[in-house]
Design a protein around this motif. Structure first.
Motif, mmCIF file in Angstrom:
data_model
loop_
_atom_site.group_PDB
_atom_site.id
_atom_site.type_symbol
_atom_site.label_atom_id
_atom_site.label_comp_id
_atom_site.label_asym_id
_atom_site.label_seq_id
_atom_site.Cartn_x
_atom_site.Cartn_y
_atom_site.Cartn_z
ATOM 1 N N ALA A 37 -7.514 8.262 6.189
ATOM 2 C CA ALA A 37 -7.235 8.307 4.760
ATOM 3 C C ALA A 37 -8.388 7.722 3.949
ATOM 4 O O ALA A 37 -9.318 7.120 4.505
ATOM 5 C CB ALA A 37 -5.943 7.551 4.453
ATOM 6 N N ALA A 90 -6.191 2.181 6.799
ATOM 7 C CA ALA A 90 -6.269 3.474 6.116
ATOM 8 C C ALA A 90 -7.424 4.312 6.660
ATOM 9 O O ALA A 90 -7.268 5.512 6.939
ATOM 10 C CB ALA A 90 -6.419 3.265 4.610
ATOM 11 N N SER A 92 0.852 -1.190 0.000
ATOM 12 C CA SER A 92 0.000 0.000 0.000
ATOM 13 C C SER A 92 0.888 1.241 0.000
ATOM 14 O O SER A 92 2.100 1.157 0.187
ATOM 15 C CB SER A 92 -0.943 -0.002 1.205
ATOM 16 O OG SER A 92 -0.231 0.086 2.423
ATOM 17 N N PRO A 147 -9.104 4.952 1.166
ATOM 18 C CA PRO A 147 -8.506 3.824 0.441
ATOM 19 C C PRO A 147 -8.878 3.856 -1.044
ATOM 20 O O PRO A 147 -10.025 4.116 -1.408
ATOM 21 C CB PRO A 147 -9.119 2.592 1.119
ATOM 22 C CG PRO A 147 -9.736 3.083 2.388
ATOM 23 C CD PRO A 147 -10.116 4.506 2.152
ATOM 24 N N PHE A 162 -2.129 11.551 7.597
ATOM 25 C CA PHE A 162 -2.858 10.868 6.531
ATOM 26 C C PHE A 162 -4.297 11.359 6.388
ATOM 27 O O PHE A 162 -5.035 10.877 5.522
ATOM 28 C CB PHE A 162 -2.862 9.360 6.799
ATOM 29 C CG PHE A 162 -1.498 8.817 7.125
ATOM 30 C CD1 PHE A 162 -0.525 8.714 6.152
ATOM 31 C CD2 PHE A 162 -1.174 8.448 8.425
ATOM 32 C CE1 PHE A 162 0.743 8.234 6.449
ATOM 33 C CE2 PHE A 162 0.089 7.962 8.732
ATOM 34 C CZ PHE A 162 1.047 7.856 7.747
ATOM 35 N N PRO A 164 0.347 5.377 1.288
ATOM 36 C CA PRO A 164 -0.369 6.610 1.639
ATOM 37 C C PRO A 164 0.232 7.784 0.884
ATOM 38 O O PRO A 164 1.450 8.003 0.937
ATOM 39 C CB PRO A 164 -0.149 6.733 3.146
ATOM 40 C CG PRO A 164 1.115 5.979 3.409
ATOM 41 C CD PRO A 164 1.197 4.886 2.383
ATOM 42 N N TRP A 179 -5.006 6.687 0.080
ATOM 43 C CA TRP A 179 -4.118 5.595 0.522
ATOM 44 C C TRP A 179 -4.307 4.461 -0.489
ATOM 45 O O TRP A 179 -5.315 3.770 -0.470
ATOM 46 C CB TRP A 179 -4.497 5.135 1.926
ATOM 47 C CG TRP A 179 -3.505 4.192 2.563
ATOM 48 C CD1 TRP A 179 -3.058 3.014 2.062
ATOM 49 C CD2 TRP A 179 -2.856 4.344 3.837
ATOM 50 N NE1 TRP A 179 -2.171 2.412 2.913
ATOM 51 C CE2 TRP A 179 -2.027 3.205 4.020
ATOM 52 C CE3 TRP A 179 -2.901 5.314 4.837
ATOM 53 C CZ2 TRP A 179 -1.255 3.028 5.165
ATOM 54 C CZ3 TRP A 179 -2.124 5.135 5.970
ATOM 55 C CH2 TRP A 179 -1.317 4.008 6.132
ATOM 56 N N GLU A 185 -7.532 -1.829 4.346
ATOM 57 C CA GLU A 185 -8.552 -0.790 4.213
ATOM 58 C C GLU A 185 -8.915 -0.216 5.576
ATOM 59 O O GLU A 185 -9.070 1.001 5.738
ATOM 60 C CB GLU A 185 -9.807 -1.352 3.534
ATOM 61 C CG GLU A 185 -9.657 -1.569 2.037
ATOM 62 C CD GLU A 185 -10.932 -2.083 1.400
ATOM 63 O OE1 GLU A 185 -11.758 -2.695 2.126
ATOM 64 O OE2 GLU A 185 -11.109 -1.884 0.182
#
Length: 368
Positions: free
Chosen positions: A173, A168, A124, A175, A143, A126, A148, A165
């Motif tokens: 954030a 995030a 992943s 996703p 974030f 961010p 992300w 997920e």
């Protein structure tokens, strides 16, 4: 305590900007964070700043049940990401492992080539950062509101996707799921090439023998803002995405060369048109960048002169709030050689006139 999707404990490997920020964000939600870093000094600093506690064990065989991570977040430089991910997958056979490296294809390809079983791994990234790194730069809200990217690949479990997920979302954030190849092509255009262009332009300032930088306005600062980034880290990032970045840079170089040629022969037929068309295409390109809440909307600008002394910016914002006007965006530019700042406000076009009249009546100086 706020309910979280992320289950304790979470192991964070690497306590630089991103690792420390992940730790700070999760600790704020009450998640137990175990920190690990090859540098004892960096690790102790991140612990002192509240990003988590030092991880007491480095493998499932030696760990107590309470210290066995459910999720491992690898936050190390790109050139060692795959190796560290493989080590964490082997050390913690029940944990989901992600990494936050800014290039996704390289680590995934390395892991595949090494024959690593990837059902518990999902890379992943961010889309957040700062010009400075290290534990001291970490922020719990780094974030918040940022994309992300989750680099989906075949063979990963649905459970792993849900865990990343959830991480995030817990950190504020948004996703976004795409493939590693789509991610790398995207960041080449919106992140890696801008870094090179910014750095190359800033390097031209080294030849300033006339003191031209004393005349610099917000435009130069905007274009060169990221040029202060860490060269060592960026060499690793760019090397890992080199072919994609090089292709776009050649396109940029071609366009700049065309504009330069037109300006050298500016009175030749069609030269001004070439320059104008490139500037116009720039207008069209920048219009594609998402604005507030991800929407495209044209705003009206208002520039207010503010004395450089305590409380003035706060008073301006209070007066704007009292006028029931919402600020869509703003930035501050400091005037050269004067103790004032220029605050550029972006507002809805229909309220600009009312705001200008109101601020002028209160004694604020609106710059035409």
């Amino acid at each position: 305590m706020t309910p979280t999707r992320t289950v304790s404990p979470v192991r964070v490997v690497g306590t630089g900007l991103l690792g420390t920020s992940v730790g700070l964000g999760l600790r704020r939600l009450g998640v137990d964070v175990l920190l690990s870093d090859a540098s004892p000094s960096a690790l102790r600093l991140a612990v002192d700043y509240g990003a988590g506690r030092a991880a007491p064990a480095e493998s499932a065989d030696a760990a107590d049940a309470a210290d066995t991570p459910v999720l491992v977040v690898v936050c190390v430089p790109p050139d060692v990401t795959a190796r560290v991910v493989a080590q964490e997958l082997a050390a913690w056979p029940s944990a989901i492992v992600t990494d936050v490296a800014s290039v996704k294809s390289g680590p995934l390809d390395e892991l595949r080539a090494a024959g690593v079983e990837l059902s518990r791994y999902l890379g992943s990234h961010p889309m957040a950062g700062r010009e400075t790194g290290g534990p001291l730069s970490g922020r719990a809200d780094l974030f918040l509101g940022r994309p992300w990217v989750i680099a989906q690949h075949e063979g990963v479990t649905v459970h792993a996707l849900q865990e990343i997920e959830g991480l995030a979302l817990d950190l504020g954030a948004t996703p976004i799921v795409m493939t590693a190849q789509e991610h790398d092509a995207s960041v080449a255009l919106v992140s890696h090439v801008p870094q090179i262009v910014s750095s190359v332009l800033a390097s031209q300032l080294l030849g300033d023998d006339l003191g031209a930088t004393a005349l610099a306005g917000q435009g130069l600062r905007d274009v060169t803002r990221v040029a202060s980034s860490d060269p060592t880290l960026w060499v690793q990032i760019l090397a890992a995405n080199g072919a994609r970045v090089a292709s776009i840079l050649r396109d940029v170089a071609r366009d700049i060369d065309e504009v330069a040629g037109a300006l050298e022969e500016v009175d030749a037929a069609g030269s001004r048109r070439v320059v104008a068309e490139h500037l116009s295409r720039g207008n069209d390109g920048v219009a594609r960048i998402p604005g507030k809440h991800g929407k495209q909307r044209d705003f009206a600008n208002l520039i207010v002169m503010v004395d450089d002394r305590p409380g003035q910016l706060a008073r301006l914002m209070t007066d704007i709030g009292d006028a029931a006007v919402n600020i869509e965006d703003f930035r501050v530019e400091h005037a050269q050689g004067a103790e004032v700042g220029l605050v550029e406000l972006a507002v809805l076009p229909e309220v600009r006139g009312r705001l200008e009249d109101g601020l002028t009546a209160l004694g604020w100086r609106v710059v035409e």
